[in-house]
Design an enzyme around this catalytic site. Structure first.
Site, PDB file in Angstrom:
ATOM      1  N   GLY A   1      -4.742   8.758  -4.362  1.00  0.00           N
ATOM      2  CA  GLY A   1      -3.627   7.877  -4.059  1.00  0.00           C
ATOM      3  C   GLY A   1      -2.534   8.005  -5.111  1.00  0.00           C
ATOM      4  N   VAL A   2      -1.466   7.264  -4.896  1.00  0.00           N
ATOM      5  CA  VAL A   2      -0.317   7.313  -5.788  1.00  0.00           C
ATOM      6  C   VAL A   2      -0.495   6.249  -6.867  1.00  0.00           C
ATOM      7  CG1 VAL A   2       2.195   7.104  -5.872  1.00  0.00           C
ATOM      8  CG2 VAL A   2       1.096   8.021  -3.827  1.00  0.00           C
ATOM      9  N   GLY A   3      -0.030   6.527  -8.078  1.00  0.00           N
ATOM     10  CA  GLY A   3      -0.019   5.488  -9.098  1.00  0.00           C
ATOM     11  C   GLY A   3      -0.649   5.951 -10.400  1.00  0.00           C
ATOM     12  N   ASN A   4      -0.548   5.088 -11.406  1.00  0.00           N
ATOM     13  CA  ASN A   4      -0.993   5.442 -12.751  1.00  0.00           C
ATOM     14  C   ASN A   4      -2.499   5.656 -12.841  1.00  0.00           C
ATOM     15  OD1 ASN A   4       1.513   5.445 -14.174  1.00  0.00           O
ATOM     16  ND2 ASN A   4       1.563   3.214 -13.962  1.00  0.00           N
TER      17      ASN A   4
ATOM     18  N   GLU B   1      -1.955  13.511   0.034  1.00  0.00           N
ATOM     19  CA  GLU B   1      -0.727  13.042   0.646  1.00  0.00           C
ATOM     20  C   GLU B   1       0.455  13.427  -0.229  1.00  0.00           C
ATOM     21  OE1 GLU B   1      -1.050   8.867   2.598  1.00  0.00           O
ATOM     22  OE2 GLU B   1       0.078   8.651   0.758  1.00  0.00           O
TER      23      GLU B   1
ATOM     24  N   ASN C   1       3.030  -3.298  -1.089  1.00  0.00           N
ATOM     25  CA  ASN C   1       3.713  -2.120  -0.548  1.00  0.00           C
ATOM     26  C   ASN C   1       3.339  -1.887   0.921  1.00  0.00           C
ATOM     27  OD1 ASN C   1       4.779  -1.684  -3.111  1.00  0.00           O
ATOM     28  ND2 ASN C   1       3.137  -0.308  -3.696  1.00  0.00           N
TER      29      ASN C   1
ATOM     30  N   GLY D   1      -1.288   5.648   3.384  1.00  0.00           N
ATOM     31  CA  GLY D   1      -2.252   6.606   3.918  1.00  0.00           C
ATOM     32  C   GLY D   1      -3.676   6.287   3.529  1.00  0.00           C
TER      33      GLY D   1
END
Lengths: 494, 494
Positions: A262-265, A287, A377, A381
């Site tokens: 996934g996206v993020g830190n 993704e 948010n 996905g």
């Protein structure tokens, strides 16, 4: 390739003038990468002008996923979005969604292109898509993301292309564009490897629909990640150890399996941790191609990646553009219907690692809504991957706000991933492997392995006092922690 | 085919003696269809004897889905099941699960064979599988269901086959058996039509593992459905009208799309209603082939069906067996990994119709747990279909227990299908099409179209008094109806 001389050149303001109140717009953009930039800003300015004159002006906005500031921030701040799907990450827009000023449909991202194709969204008036080049016959060479743009270009009544000279035209070497037809006459998707290509390097568009070209020269404005912190590093350590144990037990094959992150830190830290570990060099079927992956690919740890966006800060993007001979054969950018396709994810055996807001002691997870009501948010996905992966791993710090919030709760206040699909939960405290466990065994393991020690007595007590059943809950008390938080600013008294 | 003379004949009691305390057993059976019958009954008797002697005897039980009385009822009543997956529908077992005496893992049914293949369940000691014939080289010709039997036969250390002479050997003409290998080296599943066959008519088993054959001559004991009641007929009417409207709008193609229908009286009524309607003749890509489908197939309304079980009452089964030349080419029985495969369901564009226990005003659905704690049956295959279908339609009567329960509530007490996957909700009151709607618009539509009029004021009031947000909830009150029910036996005062 010939220059797109056939098409009119438009200023952003001229493009914005073409768009009327109530129109449905399909913008390019999956994260800030490849988002339309000049036209939506001009549209926001037009909306403000019209509003000042007392005239209504709002549009319905579809994108790939989140966008840069040019779309969601600008249009939201101009109060110009009436309806939005499928995802966002803009503070200005989020506030309006949570105040019920903008209707927001939170969707699995793989569903977006097919719902356009099926006609479930109704008519799409305009596609506004960033490209690196346009051929006179309507071949559109997209920029740093694909997202749902090919579907918007195919189905919109009218099209505006932003040609952004900031990006190299060599991006076309990474693109693999294919729109799946509507059922029932559909063949299997022939992707049998993360790097398999099945389409064309361009998206097709009827040139008659193209109203004109807006020229830009602008970066995507992707923010770099924070340095890896201690909590993220501990989470990464638990994930790495688990994957190595699974390899040793023969439950992951020696050639490893493709990863999604996934996206993020936290996710970025996990990827960096995997790169430094003894896990074999791997592929990704994911993704978003993020900053940490550039280093891993240069080091030979990441052998190749499928994604729908190249979401890189400027220094990392420059490294890629400066060495396209190395990177282009190793990265495939696909429409989100394919990057996130349930059948392909399951076929390839993707190991999915995603961040959540909160998890409950029975293995359900909340990715979207704080206290069940305030959108963060969106599901994005994560559902596409969690539900169809070989191993679904969800990660979060065990506490937030200096311990005033426990991310491990009796019952999550919104369920985005349920107990039937979640397999592995991880916090900095440890890792709970839930495979083959019934609800009470899950609860014991999640409390002991994932919850912060200061919340364990409460969670154990909750189970003891709850109604006996396959799942144990006390419906009068299951949101006590959330209610405390709303009333006092902390889930438990100090 | 030669008779299975190579294998020892065993009495059920001799077979049961081979199975030790703590063993993990993989039984055939998907619904009562094709369930092992004599051996589990003898095993239950053995458990009772051992318990009477003060000795421990419990086994871990895997099946395809629910079973006949011979497995879940008998073994549960003997207190002989320590752990159970992936589904059940037995009163005796359900009670023990809800009292925490048996650990139960509620799973998506398509996941079961792959988890066996991946080794996530650990060692399987015995496969106990019903067949119509066995070849000396270990080709097993299954009976009325496939389920997960091929995977149990492949992976179990030892095998006991029940050869049931009640069923015709011609069933092999319907079977299409294929075990998917573990990733990463997997090709696309080449099913491009509900009737496509990709495997063999038998399940393969190492003959060295076969301990012996138990001979039986017993029906599956499938109960016939109740006559269609008024509520089910109204639900069916709403579904039919919706599908005809979608056809007219061009959002369903003129050749129609394959249907899936859950198990039960409401689903059976919907299928009967579709048969009588102006919907074009159709195919099914479903899980269970039920009574109503025999008539529809004979009438030419149902052109063909893919399923994993032939769950028919004796009169209907006889009609099929008496006319196998007609039925065999029109029915394919597959392993549940393929009948319920996410990628294939999405590729074919399946329209999925499933029953739920309760739905909430934001579009989440509960298929499994009454008041969040008491297991009914399990999620079964509904998640495989709802999440991946072209259109996901969930149906329920608007009220239960003479109105003391509303199936439309502010927040479901267990989430099996969430707002991101649910598209259409139907009760006898009406149909709510949720596509493209944000949460509050969903709530208004669900209350007006689906809720019983006597609950509408409460539900409207709930939204008004709830916290403002993208979703509106009052965490102090979201389970008020459920708590009233638990305290007073009804959700609202009369």
């Amino acid at each position: 390739m010939s220059a797109p001389t056939r098409f009119a050149k438009l200023t952003p303001e001229e493009a914005a003038e073409l768009i009327g109140h109530g129109a449905t717009l399909g913008f390019s953009g999956f994260t800030p990468a490849g988002a339309a930039k000049a036209t939506p800003l001009a549209l926001a300015a037009r909306a403000k002008r019209l509003h000042a004159e007392g005239k209504p002006f709002k549009v319905r906005v579809l994108t790939g996923a989140s966008t840069g500031a040019s779309i969601d921030d600008a249009l939201a701040e101009a109060d110009a979005i009436s309806w939005r799907a499928p995802y966002q990450s803009s503070k200005a827009l989020r506030n309006r969604i949570n105040r019920q000023e903008t209707e927001f449909v939170d969707m699995h991202l793989s569903h977006v292109p097919q719902m356009v194709e099926f006609g479930f969204f109704g008519k799409i008036d305009f596609a506004i898509v960033e490209a690196v080049d346009v051929a006179p016959d309507g071949r559109i060479y997209l920029s740093t993301s694909v997202g749902a743009s090919p579907s918007y270009l195919k189905h919109a009544e009218k099209v505006i292309i932003e040609v952004n000279r900031h990006h190299t035209k060599q991006l076309m070497e990474m693109h693999d564009i294919k729109i799946l037809p509507a059922p029932p006459h559909r063949n299997p998707i022939p992707i049998d490897h993360p790097l398999a290509k099945i389409g064309t390097p361009f998206a097709a568009c009827d040139p008659e629909k193209i109203l004109g070209i807006v020229e830009t020269d602008e970066s995507d404005g992707v923010a770099p990640f924070d340095p890896v912190d201690d909590v993220s590093e501990k989470i990464a350590g638990h994930v790495v150890k688990f994957l190595l144990d699974e390899l040793a037990a023969g439950r992951i094959p020696p050639e490893f399996l493709p990863l999604q992150s996934g996206v993020g830190n936290v996710a970025n830290a996990v990827m960096a941790g995997l790169g430094k570990s003894d896990v074999p060099s791997f592929y990704m079927y994911s993704e978003v191609f993020q900053d940490a992956l550039v280093d891993l690919m240069e080091q030979g740890r990441l052998l190749g990646a499928s994604a729908t966006s190249l979401t890189l800060s400027e220094p990392q993007l420059k490294r890629v553009y400066d060495n396209m001979r190395f990177f282009a054969p190793r990265i495939v950018l696909r429409p989100q219907e394919l990057s996130n396709n349930p059948g392909v994810i399951r076929r390839l055996g993707v190991i999915a690692i995603n961040t959540v807001l909160e998890m409950d002691i029975f293995g359900n997870a909340n990715s979207t809504h704080v206290a069940g009501t305030q959108l963060m948010n969106g599901v994005g996905g994560s559902g596409d991957f969690v539900r169809n992966s070989y191993l679904s791993i969800l990660v979060a710090p065990s506490i937030a706000k200096a311990g005033r919030i426990s991310t491990v709760v009796p019952m999550v206040s919104h369920v985005d991933h349920n107990e039937h699909s979640v397999q592995i939960l991880v916090t900095e405290q440890g890792l709970a492997d839930l495979r083959g466990l019934g609800p009470i065994e899950r609860a014991k393991r999640i409390i002991e392995k994932c919850a912060h020690p200061s919340y364990r007595p409460y969670l154990h007590d909750y189970i003891q006092s709850a109604t006996l059943g396959h799942v144990r809950h006390d419906l009068a008390r299951c949101y006590e922690l959330h209610q405390n938080l709303l009333k006092t600013g902390q889930m438990l008294p100090k």
